[in-house]
Design a protein around this motif. Structure first.
Motif, PDB file in Angstrom:
ATOM      1  N   ASP A   2       0.821  -1.197   0.000  1.00  0.00           N
ATOM      2  CA  ASP A   2       0.000   0.000   0.000  1.00  0.00           C
ATOM      3  C   ASP A   2       0.871   1.270   0.000  1.00  0.00           C
ATOM      4  O   ASP A   2       0.636   2.196  -0.761  1.00  0.00           O
ATOM      5  CB  ASP A   2      -0.904  -0.029   1.235  1.00  0.00           C
ATOM      6  N   LEU A   3       1.929   1.241   0.851  1.00  0.00           N
ATOM      7  CA  LEU A   3       2.819   2.402   0.932  1.00  0.00           C
ATOM      8  C   LEU A   3       3.497   2.675  -0.410  1.00  0.00           C
ATOM      9  O   LEU A   3       3.628   3.823  -0.832  1.00  0.00           O
ATOM     10  CB  LEU A   3       3.902   2.151   1.985  1.00  0.00           C
ATOM     11  N   ASP A   5       2.439   1.851  -3.408  1.00  0.00           N
ATOM     12  CA  ASP A   5       1.443   2.412  -4.338  1.00  0.00           C
ATOM     13  C   ASP A   5       1.230   3.892  -4.070  1.00  0.00           C
ATOM     14  O   ASP A   5       1.155   4.712  -4.996  1.00  0.00           O
ATOM     15  CB  ASP A   5       0.101   1.684  -4.194  1.00  0.00           C
ATOM     16  N   ARG A   6       1.115   4.206  -2.788  1.00  0.00           N
ATOM     17  CA  ARG A   6       0.858   5.605  -2.440  1.00  0.00           C
ATOM     18  C   ARG A   6       2.044   6.476  -2.842  1.00  0.00           C
ATOM     19  O   ARG A   6       1.872   7.607  -3.313  1.00  0.00           O
ATOM     20  CB  ARG A   6       0.572   5.744  -0.936  1.00  0.00           C
ATOM     21  N   TYR A   7       3.254   5.953  -2.644  1.00  0.00           N
ATOM     22  CA  TYR A   7       4.445   6.723  -3.015  1.00  0.00           C
ATOM     23  C   TYR A   7       4.479   6.972  -4.526  1.00  0.00           C
ATOM     24  O   TYR A   7       4.670   8.097  -4.986  1.00  0.00           O
ATOM     25  CB  TYR A   7       5.709   5.981  -2.565  1.00  0.00           C
ATOM     26  N   TYR A   9       2.052   6.871  -6.593  1.00  0.00           N
ATOM     27  CA  TYR A   9       0.964   7.770  -6.974  1.00  0.00           C
ATOM     28  C   TYR A   9       1.358   9.224  -6.718  1.00  0.00           C
ATOM     29  O   TYR A   9       1.139  10.108  -7.551  1.00  0.00           O
ATOM     30  CB  TYR A   9      -0.305   7.406  -6.190  1.00  0.00           C
ATOM     31  N   ALA A  10       1.993   9.448  -5.546  1.00  0.00           N
ATOM     32  CA  ALA A  10       2.388  10.816  -5.193  1.00  0.00           C
ATOM     33  C   ALA A  10       3.396  11.383  -6.196  1.00  0.00           C
ATOM     34  O   ALA A  10       3.378  12.576  -6.496  1.00  0.00           O
ATOM     35  CB  ALA A  10       2.984  10.852  -3.780  1.00  0.00           C
ATOM     36  N   LYS A  13       1.263  11.568  -9.987  1.00  0.00           N
ATOM     37  CA  LYS A  13      -0.081  12.116 -10.191  1.00  0.00           C
ATOM     38  C   LYS A  13      -0.091  13.396 -11.027  1.00  0.00           C
ATOM     39  O   LYS A  13      -1.058  13.663 -11.729  1.00  0.00           O
ATOM     40  CB  LYS A  13      -0.819  12.311  -8.872  1.00  0.00           C
ATOM     41  N   SER A  24       5.578   4.823 -13.641  1.00  0.00           N
ATOM     42  CA  SER A  24       5.126   4.007 -12.505  1.00  0.00           C
ATOM     43  C   SER A  24       5.791   2.638 -12.526  1.00  0.00           C
ATOM     44  O   SER A  24       6.310   2.171 -11.509  1.00  0.00           O
ATOM     45  CB  SER A  24       3.613   3.804 -12.539  1.00  0.00           C
ATOM     46  N   ARG A  28       8.371   1.187  -9.802  1.00  0.00           N
ATOM     47  CA  ARG A  28       8.036  -0.037  -9.069  1.00  0.00           C
ATOM     48  C   ARG A  28       9.226  -1.004  -9.133  1.00  0.00           C
ATOM     49  O   ARG A  28       9.609  -1.608  -8.119  1.00  0.00           O
ATOM     50  CB  ARG A  28       6.774  -0.676  -9.657  1.00  0.00           C
TER      51      ARG A  28
END
Lengths: 334, 113
Positions: A2-3, A5-7, A9-10, A13, A24, A28
């Motif tokens: 989750d972290l 993904d959030r990173y 995304y940040a 975005k 992305s 990853r």
């Protein structure tokens, strides 16, 4: 997970959508590799935290991916922006103050506090609107890269021959002149925008002060957008002159086109018969007990014609003057 | 490399000097295809530390400038994007390398005076 993904995304975005997926995926992979390389017997979660911290602030990373400059008003225009902003704020202040003083003297309103409050409210509103309008026009100029370089001439290779000659004294556009232009435009526009009621015919009658407004305030209200537009064009014109600093054919053409645009909008407002107070003639007649041999309504009609002719003549004079100077002093190639 | 001087000004000056060398170091390692992280490791082994947050965007920029070519390797378990010098990149790298040698030579001369 989750972290991570959030990173990602940040970071991604705000990047252009066509690069987002590719970046992305790549990030990853990078995080995965860094996790694998991360030695030590921490929990998986702690490793993720350590790796993401090592990658640093996602905003900074995203900025590294963006190549375009990210500012509203760039360094090239910022000095002119600040200067115009100061001049306009000052002019708005003068305009509103003069209008309030005049309005206050002739106003039936006796309550000083009420006048003062209205003054402050109008001032705040006017200054903040002026700030917005000036900022918007500079942001547009920045967006279209209407920087001094582009206004002044060529993006082509520079050569010694293309160095502008030092302008003759007459070819210079004096700062004082443009600043005066900005101040008068701002004063006039801020009065007609915020205090159109002071354009009136004042006279003392036995029953007290009589005020006959010249404009139909409700109709004029509907023209506020156009008035703001006239202001923008006026500011744009003076700013071009301020930044250029000297007359050339190009500057003359740009300012003349802005003058024409401004003239068209001004005529749009002042040739509209509805903006004038429809009872002006009658009220004046009643006021002065006039027994005139000519029709006052007719006179009013002529007065508005005269006003329009003055506006047109003023604009034409300005355009002719600009073109004359532009052609005469145009000694850099376009 | 690792200058631990507390002097912030010196630090920023060194950083500025290094910034100009990053592109040359990256290009020097891309005659063979590398993916981003392998390049980070490779450079680090050779004593040139470049953090991933700088390197990844840089690779992309060099690619958009036509100096690098990239391809996704989706065959293995982890999909990876490999970068390599393009023909144009090789040519530019050769010239850049020469300029660097020249510059180093002259700089050495001037600072030893």
């Amino acid at each position: 997970m989750d972290l991570i993904d959030r990173y990602i995304y940040a970071v991604t975005k705000e990047l252009p959508s066509k690069q987002r997926e590719d970046i992305s995926e790549e990030l990853r992979g990078l995080i995965d590799d860094m996790l694998e390389a991360h030695k030590g017997d921490q929990s998986h979660e702690d490793k993720i935290r350590a790796v993401l911290m090592a990658l640093g602030n996602p905003v900074a990373l995203a900025n590294n991916y963006k190549s375009r400059s990210r500012y509203l008003i760039g360094p090239k225009l910022f000095d002119s922006y600040l200067m115009v902003l100061k001049i306009v704020a000052f002019a708005v202040f003068i305009g509103i103050s003069v209008a309030t003083a005049v309005g206050g003297i002739y106003s039936a309103e006796e309550n000083i506090i009420k006048i003062a409050l209205e003054y402050i409210a109008t001032l705040l509103s006017a200054v903040s609107q002026a700030f917005v309008w000036v900022t918007v026009s500079f942001a547009i100029a920045e967006h279209y890269d209407a920087s001094d370089v582009n206004i002044l001439g060529n993006k082509e290779e520079w050569s010694l021959d293309s160095l502008p000659r030092i302008p003759q004294k007459e070819a210079r556009i004096s700062r004082a002149e443009t600043i005066t232009g900005i101040i008068f435009t701002t004063i006039f526009v801020s009065i007609i925008y915020f205090y159109p009621k002071i354009f009136a015919i004042y006279s003392s009658a036995p029953s007290g002060m009589k005020i006959v407004p010249i404009f139909n305030l409700e109709v004029l209200e509907g023209f506020k957008v156009i008035i703001a537009l006239i202001f923008l064009i006026g500011i744009a014109k003076e700013t071009v002159k301020l930044v250029a600093g000297r007359w050339s054919l190009k500057i003359a053409i740009i300012t003349s086109m802005l003058s024409i645009a401004s003239l068209v909008f001004t005529l749009l407002v002042f040739t509209n018969p509805n903006i004038y107070n429809p009872y002006l003639a009658d009220e004046l007649k009643g006021l002065f007990n006039l027994n005139l041999s000519f029709d006052l309504a007719n006179a009013q009609y002529y007065a508005s014609r005269v006003l329009i002719i003055i506006i047109i003549a003023g604009s034409l004079g300005e355009i002719v003057g600009a073109l004359y100077k532009g052609i005469k002093y145009n000694n850099i190639k376009l | 490399m690792e200058d631990k001087k507390p002097d912030a000004l010196l630090e920023s000056l060194v950083l500025e000097l290094r910034r100009g060398t990053i592109i040359l170091s990256v290009m020097s390692q891309l005659k063979e295809p590398q993916y981003g992280y392998s390049l980070v490791v490779l450079l680090e082994e050779k004593g040139i530390a470049v953090d991933a947050g700088t390197l990844y965007p840089l690779l992309r920029r060099l690619e958009s400038q036509g100096l690098l070519e990239s391809s996704w390797d989706t065959g293995s378990a982890k999909p990876r994007k490999y970068y390599q010098l393009s023909g144009y990149g090789k040519e530019i790298y050769g010239q850049l390398r020469k300029s660097w040698m020249n510059m180093v030579e002259r700089m050495n001369k001037i600072i030893k005076e």
